[in-house]
Design a protein around this motif. Structure first.
Motif, PDB file in Angstrom:
ATOM      1  N   LYS A  17      15.276 -31.016   6.163  1.00  0.00           N
ATOM      2  CA  LYS A  17      16.626 -31.534   5.934  1.00  0.00           C
ATOM      3  C   LYS A  17      16.587 -32.938   5.324  1.00  0.00           C
ATOM      4  CE  LYS A  17      20.886 -32.645   8.381  1.00  0.00           C
ATOM      5  NZ  LYS A  17      21.532 -32.750   9.686  1.00  0.00           N
ATOM      6  N   THR A  18      15.711 -33.802   5.823  1.00  0.00           N
ATOM      7  CA  THR A  18      15.641 -35.156   5.265  1.00  0.00           C
ATOM      8  C   THR A  18      15.101 -35.147   3.840  1.00  0.00           C
ATOM      9  OG1 THR A  18      13.459 -35.572   6.231  1.00  0.00           O
ATOM     10  CG2 THR A  18      15.386 -36.244   7.519  1.00  0.00           C
ATOM     11  N   TYR A  19      14.139 -34.269   3.562  1.00  0.00           N
ATOM     12  CA  TYR A  19      13.619 -34.186   2.196  1.00  0.00           C
ATOM     13  C   TYR A  19      14.685 -33.677   1.227  1.00  0.00           C
ATOM     14  CZ  TYR A  19       8.868 -35.190   3.692  1.00  0.00           C
ATOM     15  OH  TYR A  19       7.757 -35.788   4.184  1.00  0.00           O
ATOM     16  N   ILE A  20      15.455 -32.698   1.643  1.00  0.00           N
ATOM     17  CA  ILE A  20      16.517 -32.171   0.781  1.00  0.00           C
ATOM     18  C   ILE A  20      17.595 -33.234   0.576  1.00  0.00           C
ATOM     19  CG2 ILE A  20      18.382 -30.470   0.650  1.00  0.00           C
ATOM     20  CD1 ILE A  20      16.442 -28.470   1.917  1.00  0.00           C
ATOM     21  N   THR A  21      17.955 -33.954   1.645  1.00  0.00           N
ATOM     22  CA  THR A  21      18.936 -35.027   1.525  1.00  0.00           C
ATOM     23  C   THR A  21      18.444 -36.102   0.557  1.00  0.00           C
ATOM     24  OG1 THR A  21      19.661 -34.624   3.793  1.00  0.00           O
ATOM     25  CG2 THR A  21      20.280 -36.734   2.805  1.00  0.00           C
ATOM     26  N   GLY A  22      17.195 -36.501   0.683  1.00  0.00           N
ATOM     27  CA  GLY A  22      16.622 -37.495  -0.224  1.00  0.00           C
ATOM     28  C   GLY A  22      16.592 -37.010  -1.660  1.00  0.00           C
ATOM     29  N   PHE A  23      16.259 -35.735  -1.849  1.00  0.00           N
ATOM     30  CA  PHE A  23      16.226 -35.172  -3.197  1.00  0.00           C
ATOM     31  C   PHE A  23      17.616 -35.156  -3.825  1.00  0.00           C
ATOM     32  CE2 PHE A  23      16.575 -31.444  -5.992  1.00  0.00           C
ATOM     33  CZ  PHE A  23      15.676 -31.827  -6.968  1.00  0.00           C
ATOM     34  N   VAL A  24      18.607 -34.723  -3.058  1.00  0.00           N
ATOM     35  CA  VAL A  24      19.978 -34.666  -3.575  1.00  0.00           C
ATOM     36  C   VAL A  24      20.481 -36.075  -3.912  1.00  0.00           C
ATOM     37  CG1 VAL A  24      22.366 -34.116  -2.949  1.00  0.00           C
ATOM     38  CG2 VAL A  24      20.552 -32.483  -2.478  1.00  0.00           C
ATOM     39  N   LEU A  29      21.892 -40.197  -7.907  1.00  0.00           N
ATOM     40  CA  LEU A  29      21.767 -41.555  -8.429  1.00  0.00           C
ATOM     41  C   LEU A  29      21.263 -41.560  -9.869  1.00  0.00           C
ATOM     42  CD1 LEU A  29      20.304 -43.236  -5.249  1.00  0.00           C
ATOM     43  CD2 LEU A  29      22.542 -43.686  -6.259  1.00  0.00           C
ATOM     44  N   THR A  30      20.329 -40.677 -10.180  1.00  0.00           N
ATOM     45  CA  THR A  30      19.826 -40.578 -11.548  1.00  0.00           C
ATOM     46  C   THR A  30      20.920 -40.110 -12.497  1.00  0.00           C
ATOM     47  OG1 THR A  30      17.616 -40.087 -10.696  1.00  0.00           O
ATOM     48  CG2 THR A  30      18.062 -39.520 -13.001  1.00  0.00           C
ATOM     49  N   LEU A  31      21.683 -39.113 -12.085  1.00  0.00           N
ATOM     50  CA  LEU A  31      22.776 -38.633 -12.927  1.00  0.00           C
ATOM     51  C   LEU A  31      23.869 -39.686 -13.083  1.00  0.00           C
ATOM     52  CD1 LEU A  31      23.083 -34.916 -11.771  1.00  0.00           C
ATOM     53  CD2 LEU A  31      22.197 -35.782 -13.940  1.00  0.00           C
ATOM     54  N   GLY A  50      25.002 -52.146 -13.340  1.00  0.00           N
ATOM     55  CA  GLY A  50      25.115 -50.872 -12.630  1.00  0.00           C
ATOM     56  C   GLY A  50      23.782 -50.159 -12.512  1.00  0.00           C
ATOM     57  N   ILE A  51      23.014 -50.173 -13.582  1.00  0.00           N
ATOM     58  CA  ILE A  51      21.700 -49.519 -13.549  1.00  0.00           C
ATOM     59  C   ILE A  51      20.769 -50.249 -12.578  1.00  0.00           C
ATOM     60  CG2 ILE A  51      19.620 -49.083 -14.914  1.00  0.00           C
ATOM     61  CD1 ILE A  51      21.446 -48.261 -17.188  1.00  0.00           C
ATOM     62  N   LEU A  52      20.812 -51.568 -12.583  1.00  0.00           N
ATOM     63  CA  LEU A  52      19.983 -52.317 -11.634  1.00  0.00           C
ATOM     64  C   LEU A  52      20.387 -52.024 -10.191  1.00  0.00           C
ATOM     65  CD1 LEU A  52      19.598 -55.758 -13.427  1.00  0.00           C
ATOM     66  CD2 LEU A  52      17.851 -54.016 -13.065  1.00  0.00           C
ATOM     67  N   VAL A  57      19.238 -48.974  -5.046  1.00  0.00           N
ATOM     68  CA  VAL A  57      19.627 -47.925  -4.096  1.00  0.00           C
ATOM     69  C   VAL A  57      18.623 -46.767  -4.151  1.00  0.00           C
ATOM     70  CG1 VAL A  57      21.428 -46.256  -3.499  1.00  0.00           C
ATOM     71  CG2 VAL A  57      22.052 -48.575  -4.149  1.00  0.00           C
ATOM     72  N   GLN A  58      18.204 -46.406  -5.362  1.00  0.00           N
ATOM     73  CA  GLN A  58      17.208 -45.339  -5.528  1.00  0.00           C
ATOM     74  C   GLN A  58      15.899 -45.717  -4.835  1.00  0.00           C
ATOM     75  OE1 GLN A  58      16.707 -42.070  -6.337  1.00  0.00           O
ATOM     76  NE2 GLN A  58      16.766 -42.176  -8.563  1.00  0.00           N
ATOM     77  N   PHE A  59      15.503 -46.979  -4.947  1.00  0.00           N
ATOM     78  CA  PHE A  59      14.290 -47.474  -4.302  1.00  0.00           C
ATOM     79  C   PHE A  59      14.386 -47.329  -2.781  1.00  0.00           C
ATOM     80  CE2 PHE A  59      11.998 -51.080  -2.400  1.00  0.00           C
ATOM     81  CZ  PHE A  59      10.720 -50.781  -2.822  1.00  0.00           C
ATOM     82  N   VAL A  60      15.527 -47.711  -2.220  1.00  0.00           N
ATOM     83  CA  VAL A  60      15.719 -47.602  -0.765  1.00  0.00           C
ATOM     84  C   VAL A  60      15.709 -46.138  -0.341  1.00  0.00           C
ATOM     85  CG1 VAL A  60      17.346 -48.030   1.117  1.00  0.00           C
ATOM     86  CG2 VAL A  60      16.913 -49.800  -0.578  1.00  0.00           C
TER      87      VAL A  60
END
Length: 122
Positions: A17-24, A29-31, A50-52, A57-60
């Motif tokens: 569940k945590t891996y799927i949540t992280g993937f989603v 965030l990428t989109l 915005g990208i920064l 957020v993506q890093f966290v």
């Protein structure tokens, strides 16, 4: 539940569940960054900011959901490794920018055109 999933959850690793949540979250965030650039919803400075922000957020998200950095009892060594990695990253990025700026300053347009004409044979 299978024995492998139960052992993974108790050994400090994440669950499915945590891996799927992280993937989603990572995909979202990428989109978001992609659509921000494609649709030009903000000005140039707004897009860069915005990208920064999305990158932080993506890093966290990556550190939390995939590397489990903030969920350990004693994360001192992981934090030291993370800090060392960030120092190396800063040196690489700013060193590369410094070198490119220096090359840009020392080369005149005629040298650049000559170089590019010589590269056409490749």
């Amino acid at each position: 539940m299978s024995k492998a999933i139960t052992e993974a959850e108790t050994s400090g690793h994440g669950s499915v569940k945590t891996y799927i949540t992280g993937f989603v979250l990572s995909v979202a965030l990428t989109l978001a960054a992609y659509f921000m650039v494609v649709h030009r919803t903000f000005g140039r400075q707004g897009i860069i900011a915005g990208i920064l922000l999305l990158a932080v957020v993506q890093f966290v998200v990556q550190m939390t959901f995939f590397l489990h950095l903030f969920s350990e009892k004693r994360p001192r060594w992981n934090l030291l490794l993370l800090m060392f990695m960030l120092i190396v990253l800063v040196i690489l990025v700013f060193g590369s920018l410094w070198i490119m700026s220096n090359l840009n300053y020392h080369m005149d347009p005629n040298q650049v055109n000559t170089y590019l004409k010589n590269q056409d044979d490749l």
